[in-house]
Design an enzyme around this catalytic site. Structure first.
Site, PDB file in Angstrom:
ATOM      1  N   TYR A 204       0.859  -1.188   0.000  1.00 23.26           N
ATOM      2  CA  TYR A 204       0.000   0.000   0.000  1.00 23.26           C
ATOM      3  C   TYR A 204       0.887   1.227   0.000  1.00 23.26           C
ATOM      4  CZ  TYR A 204      -2.847   3.843   1.707  1.00 23.26           C
ATOM      5  OH  TYR A 204      -3.451   5.057   1.835  1.00 23.26           O
TER       6      TYR A 204
ATOM      7  N   GLU B 278      -3.286   7.886  -3.742  1.00 29.08           N
ATOM      8  CA  GLU B 278      -3.300   6.572  -3.094  1.00 29.08           C
ATOM      9  C   GLU B 278      -3.189   5.473  -4.140  1.00 29.08           C
ATOM     10  OE1 GLU B 278      -5.823   4.973   0.554  1.00 29.08           O
ATOM     11  OE2 GLU B 278      -6.994   4.901  -1.294  1.00 29.08           O
TER      12      GLU B 278
END
Length: 395
Positions: free
Chosen positions: A117, A205
């Site tokens: 991530y 993101e």
């Protein structure tokens, strides 16, 4: 301003952030053609909506249909697109109403060795961007933050300098990245951090960020939000705005210079100042009501803006009452009172209206309302106003 994944990846590619090849499709046949054009044996068909959680999301009338589908032929790509296009996809971020899928992104497959991530936001306390990475790629980061926050690693960086080599090495050590992948990580992380600053992002993101079998680092996702206040520097980005993904009333308010956010309650709020708006919503909630919106007309509100504000508020069928809470500073109370009187003539108030005025020329403003034909419920202070509008909306 939010953009779609495929648009974000187009910008990533220009900025030197590695992404896979992919094509946008607005019909099932276009999706099949995109698979053929990619030329591989595997691809992924992804619903394009402004919300995360698409992989676990489901179509309202077909729970078996996911928002992200792995396909191995043009026919499978056509079937996946057919199951998504024009349908309503519900994810953890859309709410129960979901979002209609108007296009899909057909992206090449890749050899995934690891999923990570990566996200960047502005840390307001530190007054600089912060890069966050985690070994828990492909998992909802909110869940990771709540249950295993120790698996999220952060590095703040100077926007004028960018992410430095020693910071990349620290993160690679914590993520267990070494060898060729560490070299790829340096190129990737420095590029995405530079992208964040150059494009005045509010958030960037990537979930998942993958490391391939050959040690390359690739953005398998792209969720980007730009700072609206910086759009005057990026007028070309305005072309990427998809109004079909936005709440129509919020778009309408923005076009009129109003700050508006639609909520799920039944009490409309019209205030001047973001802090006052937040306080107003809080005290309505405290006294048992539910705000229907956040609406800030700003310090320089005029009759035209206030009239448009009421049109927007009253267009919401759930709105059962409106609280006008004004602190006259830059905008005098007489100006607001005159605007309310004009708005009542133009729009017509069909629900109870509670008005609380305070500040510059407050007595004159109250007198103007009292002598007008506007049917208002006067309030002496914010607590009195909240109690009265909650009671009026419930009645």
């Amino acid at each position: 301003m939010k953009i779609h994944e495929y648009q974000g990846k187009q910008l990533f590619r220009k900025a030197g952030v590695p992404v896979l090849e992919g094509h946008i499709a607005k019909s099932a046949d276009e999706a099949a053609a995109a698979f053929e054009k990619l030329g591989g044996s595997i691809a992924v068909v992804k619903a394009q909506i402004h919300a995360g959680g698409r992989g676990k999301g489901t179509i309202i009338d077909n729970p078996e249909q996911r928002g992200v589908v792995l396909v191995k032929s043009a026919d499978e790509a056509r079937a996946a697109a057919n199951g998504l296009l024009g349908k309503t996809l519900v994810t953890i971020q859309t709410g129960e109403e979901g979002k209609v899928v108007n296009q899909v992104f057909v992206e090449a497959g890749c050899d995934i060795a690891r999923e990570l991530y990566l996200g960047i936001v502005v840390d307001r306390e530190a007054s600089r961007p912060v890069l966050m990475v985690s070994t828990e790629g492909g998992v909802e980061i909110e869940k990771v933050a709540e249950e295993t926050p120790e698996l999220i690693f952060k590095e703040h960086y100077d926007p004028a300098v960018g992410l430095e080599a020693f910071q990349v090495r620290k993160l690679c050590k914590k993520l267990g990245i070494e060898g060729p992948a560490a070299k790829a990580a340096f190129k990737f992380m420095t590029a995405i951090c530079r992208f964040f600053v150059d494009y005045d992002c509010a958030m960037a993101e990537i979930n998942p960020l993958v490391i391939t079998g050959s040690g390359e680092m690739v953005a398998l996702d792209a969720k980007i939000t730009f700072d609206d206040n910086a759009m005057f520097r990026h007028k070309d980005l305005l072309e990427l705005r998809d109004l079909s993904e936005e709440e129509p009333s919020e778009v309408r308010a923005s076009d009129s210079g109003l700050s508006y956010v639609k909520l799920e309650g039944n009490i409309g709020c019209l205030v001047n100042g973001a802090g006052l708006a937040m306080s107003t919503m809080d005290i309505i909630k405290y006294h048992g009501g539910k705000p229907a919106n956040f609406l800030d007309v700003g310090g320089g509100a005029n009759a035209q803006q206030v009239t448009e504000a009421f049109r927007i508020l009253l267009s919401d069928p759930n709105c059962k009452g409106v609280l006008v809470n004004i602190f006259g500073g830059i905008a005098r109370c007489t100006t607001i009172a005159a605007a309310l009187i004009e708005a009542s003539k133009t729009v017509g108030f069909t629900v109870p209206l509670v008005v609380r005025l305070e500040g510059t020329e407050v007595e004159e403003g109250r007198k103007m309302l009292a002598e007008s034909d506007v049917n208002v419920i006067n309030a002496t202070d914010i607590t009195d106003a909240a109690k009265k509008i909650v009671a009026a909306a419930a009645g």
